[in-house]
Design a protein around this motif. Structure first.
Motif, PDB file in Angstrom:
ATOM      1  N   ALA A  94       0.831  -1.209   0.000  1.00 21.43           N
ATOM      2  CA  ALA A  94       0.000   0.000   0.000  1.00 21.43           C
ATOM      3  C   ALA A  94       0.860   1.251   0.000  1.00 21.43           C
ATOM      4  CB  ALA A  94      -0.921   0.015   1.215  1.00 21.43           C
ATOM      5  N   GLY A  95       0.302   2.315  -0.582  1.00 25.56           N
ATOM      6  CA  GLY A  95       0.986   3.598  -0.561  1.00 25.56           C
ATOM      7  C   GLY A  95       0.898   4.268   0.799  1.00 25.56           C
ATOM      8  N   LEU A  96      -0.304   4.272   1.395  1.00 18.67           N
ATOM      9  CA  LEU A  96      -0.555   4.975   2.652  1.00 18.67           C
ATOM     10  C   LEU A  96      -1.258   4.048   3.621  1.00 18.67           C
ATOM     11  CD1 LEU A  96      -0.741   7.656   4.326  1.00 18.67           C
ATOM     12  CD2 LEU A  96      -2.900   8.104   3.124  1.00 18.67           C
ATOM     13  N   GLY A  97      -0.822   4.050   4.881  1.00 17.72           N
ATOM     14  CA  GLY A  97      -1.481   3.293   5.937  1.00 17.72           C
ATOM     15  C   GLY A  97      -1.929   4.226   7.046  1.00 17.72           C
ATOM     16  N   ILE A  98      -3.134   3.991   7.558  1.00 16.76           N
ATOM     17  CA  ILE A  98      -3.721   4.861   8.582  1.00 16.76           C
ATOM     18  C   ILE A  98      -4.188   4.003   9.749  1.00 16.76           C
ATOM     19  CG2 ILE A  98      -5.540   6.545   9.076  1.00 16.76           C
ATOM     20  CD1 ILE A  98      -5.596   7.199   6.090  1.00 16.76           C
ATOM     21  N   ASN A  99      -3.855   4.405  10.970  1.00 20.92           N
ATOM     22  CA  ASN A  99      -4.198   3.602  12.150  1.00 20.92           C
ATOM     23  C   ASN A  99      -4.348   4.509  13.374  1.00 20.92           C
ATOM     24  OD1 ASN A  99      -4.633   1.005  13.388  1.00 20.92           O
ATOM     25  ND2 ASN A  99      -2.619   1.167  14.329  1.00 20.92           N
ATOM     26  N   GLY A 100      -4.879   3.949  14.427  1.00 18.35           N
ATOM     27  CA  GLY A 100      -4.920   4.625  15.711  1.00 18.35           C
ATOM     28  C   GLY A 100      -5.790   5.861  15.752  1.00 18.35           C
ATOM     29  N   GLY A 101      -6.811   5.915  14.884  1.00 14.90           N
ATOM     30  CA  GLY A 101      -7.675   7.077  14.863  1.00 14.90           C
ATOM     31  C   GLY A 101      -7.076   8.293  14.184  1.00 14.90           C
ATOM     32  N   ALA A 102      -6.000   8.104  13.443  1.00 20.25           N
ATOM     33  CA  ALA A 102      -5.366   9.219  12.743  1.00 20.25           C
ATOM     34  C   ALA A 102      -6.339   9.855  11.748  1.00 20.25           C
ATOM     35  CB  ALA A 102      -4.123   8.732  12.013  1.00 20.25           C
ATOM     36  N   VAL A 103      -6.181  11.147  11.551  1.00 16.60           N
ATOM     37  CA  VAL A 103      -6.972  11.887  10.570  1.00 16.60           C
ATOM     38  C   VAL A 103      -6.011  12.443   9.528  1.00 16.60           C
ATOM     39  CG1 VAL A 103      -8.536  13.806  10.156  1.00 16.60           C
ATOM     40  CG2 VAL A 103      -8.715  12.487  12.282  1.00 16.60           C
ATOM     41  N   VAL A 104      -6.187  12.007   8.288  1.00 11.74           N
ATOM     42  CA  VAL A 104      -5.280  12.392   7.205  1.00 11.74           C
ATOM     43  C   VAL A 104      -6.078  13.112   6.126  1.00 11.74           C
ATOM     44  CG1 VAL A 104      -3.611  11.571   5.508  1.00 11.74           C
ATOM     45  CG2 VAL A 104      -3.863  10.358   7.690  1.00 11.74           C
ATOM     46  N   THR A 105      -5.655  14.321   5.803  1.00 13.60           N
ATOM     47  CA  THR A 105      -6.295  15.109   4.753  1.00 13.60           C
ATOM     48  C   THR A 105      -5.431  15.058   3.500  1.00 13.60           C
ATOM     49  OG1 THR A 105      -7.281  16.589   6.391  1.00 13.60           O
ATOM     50  CG2 THR A 105      -7.186  17.375   4.120  1.00 13.60           C
ATOM     51  N   VAL A 106      -6.029  14.657   2.385  1.00 17.10           N
ATOM     52  CA  VAL A 106      -5.299  14.472   1.126  1.00 17.10           C
ATOM     53  C   VAL A 106      -5.922  15.351   0.049  1.00 17.10           C
ATOM     54  CG1 VAL A 106      -4.645  12.825  -0.668  1.00 17.10           C
ATOM     55  CG2 VAL A 106      -4.713  12.090   1.719  1.00 17.10           C
ATOM     56  N   THR A 107      -5.119  16.208  -0.588  1.00 19.43           N
ATOM     57  CA  THR A 107      -5.603  17.024  -1.695  1.00 19.43           C
ATOM     58  C   THR A 107      -4.585  17.044  -2.827  1.00 19.43           C
ATOM     59  OG1 THR A 107      -4.682  19.032  -0.680  1.00 19.43           O
ATOM     60  CG2 THR A 107      -6.998  18.565  -0.259  1.00 19.43           C
ATOM     61  N   ASN A 108      -5.074  17.187  -4.042  1.00 16.88           N
ATOM     62  CA  ASN A 108      -4.240  17.378  -5.237  1.00 16.88           C
ATOM     63  C   ASN A 108      -3.185  16.276  -5.404  1.00 16.88           C
ATOM     64  OD1 ASN A 108      -5.633  19.857  -5.339  1.00 16.88           O
ATOM     65  ND2 ASN A 108      -3.937  20.990  -4.445  1.00 16.88           N
ATOM     66  N   SER A 109      -3.497  15.077  -4.987  1.00 17.93           N
ATOM     67  CA  SER A 109      -2.490  14.018  -4.938  1.00 17.93           C
ATOM     68  C   SER A 109      -2.826  12.865  -5.881  1.00 17.93           C
ATOM     69  CB  SER A 109      -2.331  13.508  -3.500  1.00 17.93           C
ATOM     70  OG  SER A 109      -1.806  14.535  -2.666  1.00 17.93           O
ATOM     71  N   ILE A 110      -1.847  12.005  -6.112  1.00 19.78           N
ATOM     72  CA  ILE A 110      -1.994  10.859  -7.003  1.00 19.78           C
ATOM     73  C   ILE A 110      -1.611   9.585  -6.268  1.00 19.78           C
ATOM     74  CG2 ILE A 110      -1.117   9.726  -9.081  1.00 19.78           C
ATOM     75  CD1 ILE A 110      -0.650  12.513 -10.282  1.00 19.78           C
ATOM     76  N   PHE A 111      -2.514   8.605  -6.314  1.00 14.84           N
ATOM     77  CA  PHE A 111      -2.232   7.255  -5.822  1.00 14.84           C
ATOM     78  C   PHE A 111      -2.430   6.321  -7.013  1.00 14.84           C
ATOM     79  CE2 PHE A 111      -3.206   9.603  -2.070  1.00 14.84           C
ATOM     80  CZ  PHE A 111      -2.635   8.953  -0.985  1.00 14.84           C
ATOM     81  N   TRP A 112      -1.351   5.906  -7.638  1.00 17.77           N
ATOM     82  CA  TRP A 112      -1.487   5.046  -8.822  1.00 17.77           C
ATOM     83  C   TRP A 112      -0.276   4.119  -8.921  1.00 17.77           C
ATOM     84  CZ3 TRP A 112      -6.117   5.438 -11.087  1.00 17.77           C
ATOM     85  CH2 TRP A 112      -6.354   4.580 -12.169  1.00 17.77           C
ATOM     86  N   GLY A 113      -0.563   2.843  -9.231  1.00 13.13           N
ATOM     87  CA  GLY A 113       0.514   1.866  -9.366  1.00 13.13           C
ATOM     88  C   GLY A 113       0.925   1.233  -8.049  1.00 13.13           C
ATOM     89  N   ASN A 114       0.072   1.341  -7.034  1.00 15.85           N
ATOM     90  CA  ASN A 114       0.268   0.628  -5.765  1.00 15.85           C
ATOM     91  C   ASN A 114      -0.707  -0.544  -5.731  1.00 15.85           C
ATOM     92  OD1 ASN A 114       1.925   2.928  -4.433  1.00 15.85           O
ATOM     93  ND2 ASN A 114       0.009   3.932  -5.000  1.00 15.85           N
ATOM     94  N   ASN A 115      -0.401  -1.577  -4.988  1.00 15.29           N
ATOM     95  CA  ASN A 115      -1.350  -2.685  -4.878  1.00 15.29           C
ATOM     96  C   ASN A 115      -2.643  -2.220  -4.212  1.00 15.29           C
ATOM     97  OD1 ASN A 115      -2.020  -5.454  -5.336  1.00 15.29           O
ATOM     98  ND2 ASN A 115      -1.731  -5.830  -3.136  1.00 15.29           N
ATOM     99  N   ASN A 116      -2.503  -1.379  -3.189  1.00 16.24           N
ATOM    100  CA  ASN A 116      -3.635  -0.685  -2.566  1.00 16.24           C
ATOM    101  C   ASN A 116      -3.243   0.778  -2.397  1.00 16.24           C
ATOM    102  OD1 ASN A 116      -5.618  -2.953  -1.542  1.00 16.24           O
ATOM    103  ND2 ASN A 116      -3.563  -3.642  -0.975  1.00 16.24           N
ATOM    104  N   ASP A 117      -4.183   1.652  -2.628  1.00 18.14           N
ATOM    105  CA  ASP A 117      -3.912   3.058  -2.353  1.00 18.14           C
ATOM    106  C   ASP A 117      -3.713   3.284  -0.858  1.00 18.14           C
ATOM    107  OD1 ASP A 117      -4.348   3.577  -5.059  1.00 18.14           O
ATOM    108  OD2 ASP A 117      -6.439   4.162  -4.752  1.00 18.14           O
ATOM    109  N   VAL A 118      -4.686   2.809  -0.075  1.00 15.14           N
ATOM    110  CA  VAL A 118      -4.715   3.059   1.368  1.00 15.14           C
ATOM    111  C   VAL A 118      -5.091   1.775   2.096  1.00 15.14           C
ATOM    112  CG1 VAL A 118      -5.719   4.460   3.217  1.00 15.14           C
ATOM    113  CG2 VAL A 118      -5.461   5.433   0.915  1.00 15.14           C
ATOM    114  N   LEU A 119      -4.412   1.500   3.201  1.00 11.51           N
ATOM    115  CA  LEU A 119      -4.802   0.421   4.110  1.00 11.51           C
ATOM    116  C   LEU A 119      -5.089   1.017   5.482  1.00 11.51           C
ATOM    117  CD1 LEU A 119      -2.375  -2.590   3.440  1.00 11.51           C
ATOM    118  CD2 LEU A 119      -4.767  -2.346   2.735  1.00 11.51           C
ATOM    119  N   TYR A 120      -6.115   0.464   6.153  1.00 11.82           N
ATOM    120  CA  TYR A 120      -6.462   0.909   7.500  1.00 11.82           C
ATOM    121  C   TYR A 120      -6.084  -0.171   8.494  1.00 11.82           C
ATOM    122  CZ  TYR A 120      -9.038   4.577   5.113  1.00 11.82           C
ATOM    123  OH  TYR A 120      -9.367   5.640   4.325  1.00 11.82           O
TER     124      TYR A 120
END
Length: 211
Positions: A94-120
């Motif tokens: 995965a490109g990005l992983g989020i855990n523990g109640g984290a809050v992530v704001t994503v703008t103007n970005s590209i997630f491409w060519g990863n097996n998963n964009d985001v994992l929780y």
């Protein structure tokens, strides 16, 4: 503050490239984070644990490595993070992983060519996204899911729908003068392109008045 390339680092724990721990602040701008490795935890490229403030701006995060099922690119556990004009690609899990109640704001970005964009993770978290290109994730306002058409070193080919599709003007973000996402090297003027903007020596396609 980090304004440099972070490449080919390694760690036996988390964060092969960058680690930011409890209550610290991190600002990364115009960085390439690539080919970093962690051998037994998340965050091959970047690992954030409960940051007081984390801002990742205009960065390329690619081809980092973590063990199978762990997040390769960037992992954030608790806290908050803002990602603007970041490109994630080339990650086996995965490109990005989020855990523990984290809050992530994503703008103007590209997630491409990863097996998963985001994992929780087991304790999950929240991603708020806008004006970004996702391959596997359902995005928010202004988001698209379109093949990015990378060419060269993660530049955009003519016809890419990521061109002129961000949520702000490139000038307001400081991404117009001597910056480009495009394989032809022309400056990004007008509505900002999605993704990472490296420097360019090419001039704009048309005259631009600098005020």
């Amino acid at each position: 503050t980090i304004r440099c390339n972070v490449q080919s680092g390694s760690a036996g724990g988390h964060g092969g490239g960058v680690v930011s721990s409890i209550k610290s602040s991190l600002f990364m701008s115009s960085c390439v984070v690539s080919s970093n490795t962690t051998t037994r935890d998340n965050g091959g490229g970047i690992y954030l644990y409960e940051p007081a403030r984390a801002e990742i701006f205009n960065c390329l995060i690619v081809s980092n490595n973590a063990p199978p099922t762990y997040t390769d690119g960037m992992w954030i556990d608790s806290g908050t993070a803002t990602l603007c004009n970041v490109t994630f690609s080339g990650h086996d899990t995965a490109g990005l992983g989020i855990n523990g109640g984290a809050v992530v704001t994503v703008t103007n970005s590209i997630f491409w060519g990863n097996n998963n964009d985001v994992l929780y993770g087991a304790f999950s978290g929240v991603m708020i996204s806008a004006y970004s290109d996702f391959q596997t994730e359902a995005g928010g306002t202004g988001c698209i899911s379109s093949a990015t058409q990378f060419s060269g070193f993660y530049l955009l080919s003519p016809g890419s729908l990521c061109v002129d599709s961000g949520g702000e003007l490139s000038r307001s973000l400081g991404l117009m003068l001597w910056k480009t996402t495009r394989v032809d090297g022309h400056w990004d003027d007008g509505v900002v392109d999605m993704g990472y903007h490296p420097s360019t020596v090419w001039r704009p396609k048309t005259a631009i008045t600098i005020r």
